[in-house]
Design an enzyme around this catalytic site. Sequence first.
Site, PDB file in Angstrom:
ATOM      1  CE1 TYR A   1      -3.060  -2.387   5.747  1.00  0.00           C
ATOM      2  CE2 TYR A   1      -3.298  -0.046   5.234  1.00  0.00           C
ATOM      3  CZ  TYR A   1      -3.173  -1.363   4.820  1.00  0.00           C
ATOM      4  OH  TYR A   1      -3.140  -1.659   3.485  1.00  0.00           O
TER       5      TYR A   1
ATOM      6  CE  LYS B   1       0.318  -4.608   3.055  1.00  0.00           C
ATOM      7  NZ  LYS B   1       0.128  -5.990   2.537  1.00  0.00           N
TER       8      LYS B   1
ATOM      9  CB  THR C   1      -0.902   0.025   1.253  1.00  0.00           C
ATOM     10  OG1 THR C   1      -1.572   1.281   1.352  1.00  0.00           O
ATOM     11  CG2 THR C   1      -0.084  -0.160   2.524  1.00  0.00           C
ATOM     12  CG  ASP C   2      -1.136   4.915  -1.104  1.00  0.00           C
ATOM     13  OD1 ASP C   2      -1.704   4.303  -0.171  1.00  0.00           O
ATOM     14  OD2 ASP C   2      -1.740   5.712  -1.836  1.00  0.00           O
ATOM     15  CD  GLU C   3      -3.412   3.637   4.392  1.00  0.00           C
ATOM     16  OE1 GLU C   3      -3.245   3.810   5.616  1.00  0.00           O
ATOM     17  OE2 GLU C   3      -4.477   3.239   3.893  1.00  0.00           O
TER      18      GLU C   3
END
Length: 370
Positions: free
Chosen positions: A158, A162, A132-134
Amino acid sequence: MILVTGGAGFIGANFILQWLAHRDEAVVNLDALTYAGNPENLRSVEKSDNYRFVHGDITDADLLQQVFARYRPRAVIHFAAESHVDRSIHGPEAFVHTNVTGTQRLLDAARRHWQHLDGHDRETFRFVHVSTDEVYGTLGPDDPPFRETTPYAPNSPYAASKAGSDHLVRAYFHTYGLPVLTTNCSNNYGPFQFPEKLIPLVIANALAGKRLPIYGDGRQVRDWLYVEDHCRAIERVLKRGRVGETYNIGGWNEMANIDIVRKICAVLDRWAPLADTPLKHPETGVAIGHYADLIAFVADRPGHDRRYAIDARKIETELGWTPEETFDTGIGKTVKWYLDNRGWVARVQDGSYREWIAQHYNPSTYKAEK
């Protein structure tokens, strides 16, 4: 055949359906069927000769060994993850267990399998890790979009879990030579998305005449990617990606959350007009004229990142992938799918889901739209 983890979830199910529609190669789907894993998503292929389902958890090392020994996949597409920021804030341990420990055990199983392959099979084996870009943190309004070289700065449990899984994938490449590829994608939307995420939640609540909860001022910006475009990108990375590389996947669609919600309401006004199915305001009992009348602001969540944006030029230049859907075409397909599949929405909204929604979007916190 290929092994897909988390294939009963939103992106995984779309990937499997797309794969089997265009390829004559079997898929093994390993999924723990947690709250967001729904076998109904794959009902159209469950009897296909090219589809196998294994119910199990990626943290189960013994099961992983059995799956690799039995099916001997030529590639792994790793979707399985706990993925909702709000849930991670209230229960981070599950995210560490699945996203970090689970990924490490899957990498170990894949490494043992790969090390026993010979010749062409060993050379062509791939492990594609979907992230994810997060992991990159947050951007200011004038900052350039995230690139593959952007330093990691996760701001939620989260995102941190990741990021940890991404680092493990990188380490298995550099330490063991495992042929891995990592993708970091922007916000996905489309069919089969569990209605805790913004777009399906807004559609489901609007059709039910419920409030449309918007965190803070609603000006958080995200880059939106139609799920089928994302699945095509993953296929391209599997086929042509350079081993050990990371590819950012985005839709070039930066939009504020409040603008997304208003756009969905406008589409619903056209396709499910309130003149045909009148609704009353959930608090006042007065008939509403437009779905946007249901918008309400709630207290912002802790550590809410302000802006994400993806620079997808690397995958476009190196692998020739570009998104086919604009946001307008993609949101139109998405709203239509949810209108045509209201039974699916009703079936996934069980008691535990309603309890979770009530906990996080308490009506007492609502404020009128500004």
